[in-house]
Scaffold this motif. Structure first.
Motif, mmCIF file in Angstrom:
data_model
loop_
_atom_site.group_PDB
_atom_site.id
_atom_site.type_symbol
_atom_site.label_atom_id
_atom_site.label_comp_id
_atom_site.label_asym_id
_atom_site.label_seq_id
_atom_site.Cartn_x
_atom_site.Cartn_y
_atom_site.Cartn_z
ATOM 1 N N ALA A 44 14.911 -0.111 -75.445
ATOM 2 C CA ALA A 44 15.352 0.009 -76.840
ATOM 3 C C ALA A 44 16.790 0.512 -76.911
ATOM 4 C CB ALA A 44 14.422 0.941 -77.598
ATOM 5 N N GLN A 45 17.129 1.463 -76.061
ATOM 6 C CA GLN A 45 18.484 1.999 -76.060
ATOM 7 C C GLN A 45 19.474 0.940 -75.581
ATOM 8 O OE1 GLN A 45 19.070 5.398 -73.514
ATOM 9 N NE2 GLN A 45 20.911 6.005 -74.609
ATOM 10 N N ARG A 46 19.119 0.207 -74.547
ATOM 11 C CA ARG A 46 19.997 -0.841 -74.013
ATOM 12 C C ARG A 46 20.251 -1.920 -75.058
ATOM 13 N NH1 ARG A 46 18.906 -5.575 -72.295
ATOM 14 N NH2 ARG A 46 16.679 -5.253 -72.058
ATOM 15 N N ARG A 47 19.186 -2.285 -75.793
ATOM 16 C CA ARG A 47 19.298 -3.337 -76.798
ATOM 17 C C ARG A 47 19.765 -2.816 -78.158
ATOM 18 N NH1 ARG A 47 13.426 -5.929 -76.212
ATOM 19 N NH2 ARG A 47 14.054 -6.990 -78.119
ATOM 20 N N LYS A 48 19.934 -1.494 -78.271
ATOM 21 C CA LYS A 48 20.356 -0.845 -79.517
ATOM 22 C C LYS A 48 19.395 -1.130 -80.670
ATOM 23 C CE LYS A 48 25.118 -0.441 -78.289
ATOM 24 N NZ LYS A 48 26.083 -1.211 -77.676
ATOM 25 N N LEU A 49 18.095 -0.984 -80.373
ATOM 26 C CA LEU A 49 17.065 -1.208 -81.389
ATOM 27 C C LEU A 49 16.833 0.057 -82.198
ATOM 28 C CD1 LEU A 49 14.420 -3.190 -79.283
ATOM 29 C CD2 LEU A 49 16.240 -4.095 -80.729
ATOM 30 N N VAL A 50 16.355 -0.127 -83.402
ATOM 31 C CA VAL A 50 16.030 0.985 -84.293
ATOM 32 C C VAL A 50 14.509 1.101 -84.369
ATOM 33 C CG1 VAL A 50 16.167 1.795 -86.685
ATOM 34 C CG2 VAL A 50 18.116 0.658 -85.641
ATOM 35 N N MET A 51 14.038 2.333 -84.348
ATOM 36 C CA MET A 51 12.600 2.550 -84.437
ATOM 37 C C MET A 51 12.067 2.016 -85.767
ATOM 38 S SD MET A 51 10.531 6.076 -83.724
ATOM 39 C CE MET A 51 11.127 6.165 -82.051
ATOM 40 N N ALA A 52 10.863 1.495 -85.741
ATOM 41 C CA ALA A 52 10.220 0.988 -86.957
ATOM 42 C C ALA A 52 9.540 2.160 -87.662
ATOM 43 C CB ALA A 52 9.194 -0.089 -86.607
ATOM 44 N N TYR A 53 9.930 2.430 -88.887
ATOM 45 C CA TYR A 53 9.356 3.521 -89.679
ATOM 46 C C TYR A 53 8.492 2.940 -90.787
ATOM 47 C CZ TYR A 53 12.831 6.419 -87.350
ATOM 48 O OH TYR A 53 13.576 7.055 -86.407
ATOM 49 N N ARG A 82 15.224 12.833 -91.110
ATOM 50 C CA ARG A 82 16.422 13.556 -90.694
ATOM 51 C C ARG A 82 16.980 14.347 -91.866
ATOM 52 N NH1 ARG A 82 19.777 8.829 -87.673
ATOM 53 N NH2 ARG A 82 21.492 10.092 -88.443
ATOM 54 N N LEU A 83 17.732 15.396 -91.557
ATOM 55 C CA LEU A 83 18.311 16.237 -92.602
ATOM 56 C C LEU A 83 19.266 15.468 -93.501
ATOM 57 C CD1 LEU A 83 18.973 19.538 -90.611
ATOM 58 C CD2 LEU A 83 17.151 19.059 -92.271
ATOM 59 N N GLU A 84 19.863 14.398 -92.984
ATOM 60 C CA GLU A 84 20.805 13.616 -93.775
ATOM 61 C C GLU A 84 20.119 12.751 -94.833
ATOM 62 O OE1 GLU A 84 22.397 13.524 -89.456
ATOM 63 O OE2 GLU A 84 20.478 13.417 -90.439
ATOM 64 N N VAL A 85 18.818 12.601 -94.741
ATOM 65 C CA VAL A 85 18.084 11.800 -95.735
ATOM 66 C C VAL A 85 18.021 12.609 -97.032
ATOM 67 C CG1 VAL A 85 15.873 10.732 -96.325
ATOM 68 C CG2 VAL A 85 16.735 10.592 -93.980
ATOM 69 N N PRO A 86 18.596 12.095 -98.122
ATOM 70 C CA PRO A 86 18.619 12.843 -99.385
ATOM 71 C C PRO A 86 17.260 12.763 -100.101
ATOM 72 C CG PRO A 86 19.695 10.731 -99.671
ATOM 73 C CD PRO A 86 19.316 10.819 -98.227
ATOM 74 N N ASP A 112 21.058 -0.720 -99.589
ATOM 75 C CA ASP A 112 22.387 -0.929 -100.173
ATOM 76 C C ASP A 112 23.011 0.386 -100.627
ATOM 77 O OD1 ASP A 112 22.237 -3.643 -99.742
ATOM 78 O OD2 ASP A 112 21.642 -4.139 -101.802
ATOM 79 N N ARG A 113 22.207 1.241 -101.254
ATOM 80 C CA ARG A 113 22.709 2.550 -101.697
ATOM 81 C C ARG A 113 23.211 3.375 -100.514
ATOM 82 N NH1 ARG A 113 21.499 5.641 -106.082
ATOM 83 N NH2 ARG A 113 20.703 4.576 -107.909
ATOM 84 N N ALA A 114 22.419 3.367 -99.437
ATOM 85 C CA ALA A 114 22.791 4.143 -98.252
ATOM 86 C C ALA A 114 24.101 3.632 -97.660
ATOM 87 C CB ALA A 114 21.674 4.076 -97.216
ATOM 88 N N LYS A 115 24.239 2.323 -97.582
ATOM 89 C CA LYS A 115 25.469 1.745 -97.022
ATOM 90 C C LYS A 115 26.674 2.056 -97.906
ATOM 91 C CE LYS A 115 22.955 -1.890 -94.673
ATOM 92 N NZ LYS A 115 22.482 -3.274 -94.779
ATOM 93 N N ASP A 121 24.707 4.469 -89.641
ATOM 94 C CA ASP A 121 23.675 4.590 -88.615
ATOM 95 C C ASP A 121 22.413 3.848 -89.061
ATOM 96 O OD1 ASP A 121 21.902 5.366 -86.646
ATOM 97 O OD2 ASP A 121 21.942 7.492 -87.165
ATOM 98 N N ALA A 122 22.034 2.812 -88.328
ATOM 99 C CA ALA A 122 20.879 1.986 -88.698
ATOM 100 C C ALA A 122 19.587 2.800 -88.726
ATOM 101 C CB ALA A 122 20.750 0.814 -87.735
ATOM 102 N N ASP A 123 19.471 3.798 -87.849
ATOM 103 C CA ASP A 123 18.274 4.635 -87.844
ATOM 104 C C ASP A 123 18.181 5.458 -89.127
ATOM 105 O OD1 ASP A 123 15.926 5.759 -86.204
ATOM 106 O OD2 ASP A 123 17.022 7.582 -86.778
ATOM 107 N N LEU A 124 19.300 5.986 -89.576
ATOM 108 C CA LEU A 124 19.327 6.755 -90.821
ATOM 109 C C LEU A 124 18.933 5.876 -92.003
ATOM 110 C CD1 LEU A 124 19.959 9.275 -92.498
ATOM 111 C CD2 LEU A 124 22.368 8.577 -92.490
ATOM 112 N N ILE A 125 19.469 4.673 -92.057
ATOM 113 C CA ILE A 125 19.140 3.753 -93.143
ATOM 114 C C ILE A 125 17.651 3.412 -93.121
ATOM 115 C CG2 ILE A 125 19.545 1.426 -94.059
ATOM 116 C CD1 ILE A 125 22.471 1.770 -93.022
ATOM 117 N N ALA A 126 17.100 3.188 -91.933
ATOM 118 C CA ALA A 126 15.668 2.882 -91.809
ATOM 119 C C ALA A 126 14.820 4.044 -92.302
ATOM 120 C CB ALA A 126 15.330 2.546 -90.361
ATOM 121 N N GLN A 127 15.237 5.265 -92.006
ATOM 122 C CA GLN A 127 14.485 6.432 -92.477
ATOM 123 C C GLN A 127 14.591 6.597 -93.989
ATOM 124 O OE1 GLN A 127 14.737 10.159 -90.449
ATOM 125 N NE2 GLN A 127 14.691 9.212 -88.418
ATOM 126 N N ILE A 128 15.747 6.318 -94.546
ATOM 127 C CA ILE A 128 15.922 6.398 -95.998
ATOM 128 C C ILE A 128 14.996 5.402 -96.689
ATOM 129 C CG2 ILE A 128 17.555 5.833 -97.866
ATOM 130 C CD1 ILE A 128 19.749 7.152 -96.091
#
Length: 148
Positions: A44-53, A82-86, A112-115, A121-128
């Motif tokens: 996952a790290q090599r392919r730069k994948l984001v965890m599925a939430y 994450r703490l950055e998730v509002p 779209d709002r997050a972007k 960070d794709a992981d942050l967006i997925a968590q949002i």
């Protein structure tokens, strides 16, 4: 208020590989083609994948079962966003939306709002997005509970 989102893990094999076992426990990730797949952390790290939430435990288990090719034991794993998730802002916005709104539309709006807010960070967006859907599920459950 919702305080947890979920991911899925597949537990496969037996005993620690370091000592001759075959265990390979993998998390569920979003693949390059938009699907979900269980892959090793290194891959996952090599392919730069984001965890599925997922917004709920049941959805994480269902998503994991659908993605499993090894047919291991699937478990939902709770995550604190994450703490950055509002979280307060998301809960307020979702509280003002109709409970019948489609998941895809909500996911698109929050991504779209997050972007626009500067999240790269794709992981942050997925968590949002997962947190927004979790709040949406909580609102839907209230409507069901009170038979509104």
């Amino acid at each position: 208020m919702v305080d947890t989102i979920y991911s899925a893990m597949e537990f496969y094999g037996k005993d620690d590989p370091y000592f001759g076992g075959t265990a390979a426990d993998w998390a569920l990730y979003k693949t390059e083609d938009g699907g979900n797949a269980f892959v090793s952390a290194a891959d996952a790290q090599r392919r730069k994948l984001v965890m599925a939430y997922f917004p709920t435990e049941a959805e994480a288990e269902k998503g994991g079962a659908a993605a499993s090719t090894r047919k291991g034991s699937i478990s939902a794993v709770p995550f604190k966003p994450r703490l950055e998730v509002p979280t307060a802002q998301i809960a307020w916005i979702i509280g003002n939306k109709h409970v019948g709104e489609e998941d895809g539309e909500l996911a698109e709006v929050f991504a779209d709002r997050a972007k626009r807010a500067g999240a790269a960070d794709a992981d942050l967006i997925a968590q949002i997005v997962a947190y927004a859907l979790a709040c949406h599920r909580a609102n839907q459950a209230l409507v069901t509970h009170f038979r509104l």
